[in-house]
Design a protein around this motif. Structure first.
Motif, PDB file in Angstrom:
ATOM      1  N   LEU A 150       0.978  -1.132   0.199  1.00 18.26           N
ATOM      2  CA  LEU A 150       0.144  -0.062   0.007  1.00 18.26           C
ATOM      3  C   LEU A 150       0.732   1.247  -0.142  1.00 18.26           C
ATOM      4  CD1 LEU A 150      -1.580   0.449   3.420  1.00 18.26           C
ATOM      5  CD2 LEU A 150       0.302  -0.981   3.202  1.00 18.26           C
ATOM      6  N   GLY A 151       2.115   1.195  -0.640  1.00 17.27           N
ATOM      7  CA  GLY A 151       2.766   2.201  -0.909  1.00 17.27           C
ATOM      8  C   GLY A 151       3.397   2.848   0.606  1.00 17.27           C
ATOM      9  N   MET A 152       3.318   2.192   1.522  1.00 20.26           N
ATOM     10  CA  MET A 152       3.954   3.092   2.929  1.00 20.26           C
ATOM     11  C   MET A 152       5.336   2.933   3.316  1.00 20.26           C
ATOM     12  SD  MET A 152       0.624   2.254   5.454  1.00 20.26           S
ATOM     13  CE  MET A 152       1.043   4.034   6.552  1.00 20.26           C
ATOM     14  N   ARG A 185      -4.151  -5.191  -4.780  1.00 17.14           N
ATOM     15  CA  ARG A 185      -4.611  -4.044  -5.217  1.00 17.14           C
ATOM     16  C   ARG A 185      -3.736  -3.299  -6.162  1.00 17.14           C
ATOM     17  NH1 ARG A 185      -7.731  -2.570   0.074  1.00 17.14           N
ATOM     18  NH2 ARG A 185      -9.644  -3.757  -0.228  1.00 17.14           N
ATOM     19  N   ARG A 187      -1.360   3.380  -5.907  1.00 11.41           N
ATOM     20  CA  ARG A 187      -1.481   2.400  -4.479  1.00 11.41           C
ATOM     21  C   ARG A 187      -0.027   2.110  -4.150  1.00 11.41           C
ATOM     22  NH1 ARG A 187      -4.526  -0.228  -0.433  1.00 11.41           N
ATOM     23  NH2 ARG A 187      -3.677  -2.414  -0.019  1.00 11.41           N
TER      24      ARG A 187
END
Lengths: 429, 174
Positions: A373-375, A392, A397
């Motif tokens: 989730l691109g964190m 996803r 994202r």
């Protein structure tokens, strides 16, 4: 008329029905991670209600950003850690023993057929692989779950998906669930539970079933669910043998009592024969935009990501290593492997899988949700493309301006070797 | 109960996901107010224009199908709320987002496709929406005149809105 598995769970866990069609269920497990729980904790404190309904039914993990990457993520971890200590939540997993929530909680044996489970995380549907009703919720539902051990749901209808046929080489659980999502579309299962049935599901391992149920939410499903059988029993046996006095047949009978009745009513029945299914991937920014890899081969890839609650388990790492063996990633490709739990990391190390992947040029990171989730741990730059085993492909994202193609671990590694999307069968021995 | 109604922001797209409403990189915030400036940030990525000039004044969103799909993050309705948006009107929603809206005491109203189409025909002008929760009526005011549309809301969801949210409701009733 008979009942579905989900109807049986709703009936057995019903606390009250405040309005027709709204069922308040008693919860067996409330799961927590450090992204969606701290605000619930802060709100409970603010209300003077810093309590938990039952510390033995609460499971908590720091998984999304671990080790912490900055002050803000460190504060989130600290809030969850101190809360777990304060309330004597023994099943709390921190650095050195943590893992992605939907991989570590099954691994620890916390899931049982017939359970009701919520978590402030949309991929909670994963745990339906064990025949549980497991649903993702927001922070407010989580907060009430922590405080009172209940959650309200509209009783969902059930879609039965029968999956038959034989799997071709190169076709994995990921390809199968992407095909299901393509057919159902991104909101085809909204307010419904997807019941996965048929010979193909019967023959799957628990890890494969978790890959399938994990992505039920991508079709809008409240949960995905499988009938608990001998495969489920084998997985859970080390945790439940004592409960059943070592009587496997008693346990199996108890499991089968949850099965949907033969005359249960379904909102929809979808029959899918996978005999002609080929390895697939997503294109565009919605998970129902699915194409054969053979149709999109040649698309440039900058990064390969193996991990997540969808495909970061030991069987996924075995598939990845089998594909990587004897190959090198293309010079233009970065490869990242995030084993989904600390235990999977050790197992992969002991089996030599990490060696094989490192020889192929992969970087191995600790267990975390990270790049999915691109964190953290693998964020894309604008215009970069990732062949990813995650769930996803939303625009941005994995990093603003980046593009994600979802696929099986074998297909992702194959794309890394060639430097472009390709049919993984072209590299299979 | 929260207050509802005001200027309308039209988002003419289906399947707007919660990553687009509030990207994950802001999920390390533990104060809802910090989400405010980033509302709908990733909706701009696909060449889509979320009408940023109208966003600031908006209190109501009108959109298409499956709004709020994807991640369960309640940060999505919070990002709307701290920007003064407490009503979303759509053909339908992803389940978790819809529940999060009502759990926060906000309104996620469903209208049929024809009604949504008729609203989008007004989208080029400034449109205001008044919400009468007792009569279950939405009144849209635009240069074209007034248009009143009835809506329904599930009894439980209405009870949550009237209580101010799920924590308040659960506290009083369970």
């Amino acid at each position: 008329m008979g009942k579905t598995l989900v109807q049986k769970i709703f009936d057995s866990h019903l606390k009250t029905e405040p309005f027709e069609g709204t069922k308040v269920l008693n919860l067996d497990v409330v799961m927590c991670h450090e992204i969606t729980t701290p605000i619930a904790i802060a709100d409970l404190e603010w209300r003077g209600k810093d309590r938990v309904f039952d510390p033995t039914k609460i499971k908590a993990v720091i998984d999304h950003v671990t080790p912490s990457k900055d002050t803000k993520s460190a504060v989130q971890a600290k809030i969850l850690r101190e809360w777990a200590r304060r309330h004597d939540i023994k099943d709390f997993f921190d650095i050195g023993q943590n893992g992605v929530c939907h991989a570590i909680f099954p691994e620890k044996g916390f899931i049982r057929p017939g359970y009701t489970i919520i978590m402030g995380d949309s991929h909670t549907c994963t745990h339906g692989a064990f025949g549980a009703f497991a649903a993702g919720v927001g922070t407010t539902d989580l907060e009430v779950g922590i405080l009172k051990g209940v959650c309200a749901f509209r009783q969902p209808e059930t879609i039965r998906v029968n999956i038959s046929g034989s799997r071709s080489k190169g076709v994995f659980a990921k390809d199968i669930i992407l095909e299901v999502i393509r057919q159902l579309t991104v909101n085809g299962a909204t307010d419904r539970v997807i019941e996965f049935r048929g010979e193909v599901i019967d023959a799957m391992t628990m890890e494969e079933r978790m890959t399938v149920t994990n992505m039920a939410i991508e079709a809008g499903g409240t949960s995905g669910i499988c009938m608990p059988d001998e495969v489920t029993l084998d997985y859970l046996w080390p945790f439940i043998a004592e409960e059943y006095n070592n009587d496997r047949s008693a346990a199996l009978n108890a499991f089968k009592a949850w099965w949907s009745d033969k005359d249960a009513e379904y909102a929809q029945v979808l029959d899918i024969d996978i005999t002609n299914l080929e390895p697939v991937t997503t294109v565009g920014f919605k998970p129902d935009q699915v194409k054969k890899l053979s149709e999109v081969s040649g698309t440039r890839v900058d990064q390969v990501y193996i991990g997540s609650c969808t495909n970061g388990r030991i069987s996924d790492l075995r598939e990845a290593a089998a594909m990587a063996k004897g190959h090198r990633l293309a010079d233009t490709v970065r490869g990242i492997v995030a084993p989904a739990t600390t235990e999977i990391y050790r197992q992969a190390m002991n089996e030599g899988l990490l060696d094989t992947l490192m020889e192929a040029g992969f970087c191995i990171t600790n267990a975390t949700c990270g790049a999915c989730l691109g964190m953290s741990n693998g964020v894309l730059a604008p215009d970069e493309v990732c062949a990813s085993t995650t769930n996803r492909n939303f625009n941005g994202r994995m990093g603003k301006g980046g593009t994600v193609h979802l696929m099986s671990p074998a297909a992702a590694v194959a794309a890394g070797i060639k430097g472009e999307l390709c049919d993984p069968r072209s590299l299979m021995k | 109960m929260k207050s509802f109604g005001g200027k309308v922001l039209f988002l003419n797209r289906s399947d707007i996901n919660t990553d687009e409403i509030i990207p994950a990189k802001y999920l390390t915030e533990v104060k809802k107010e910090a989400l405010g400036p980033h509302m709908l940030e990733d909706l701009k990525l696909d060449g889509f224009d979320p009408q940023s000039d109208r966003t600031a004044a908006a209190s109501v969103i009108v959109t298409r199908q499956n709004f709020g799909c994807g991640s369960s993050r309640e940060h999505a309705p919070w990002a709307l709320e701290v920007n003064g948006i407490t009503v979303v009107i759509a053909e339908n929603y992803a389940r978790i987002f819809r529940q999060n809206m009502f759990n926060c005491g906000m309104l996620a109203i469903e209208l049929d496709a024809a009604a949504i189409d008729s609203l989008f025909s007004l989208a080029d002008a400034d449109v205001k929406c008044a919400v009468d929760i007792d009569k279950k009526e939405l009144t849209f005011t635009s240069p074209a005149g007034n248009q009143t549309i009835s809506f329904s809301v599930a009894p439980f969801d209405e009870a949550l809105v009237r209580a101010g949210g799920w924590v308040e409701y659960a506290d009083n009733n369970l």
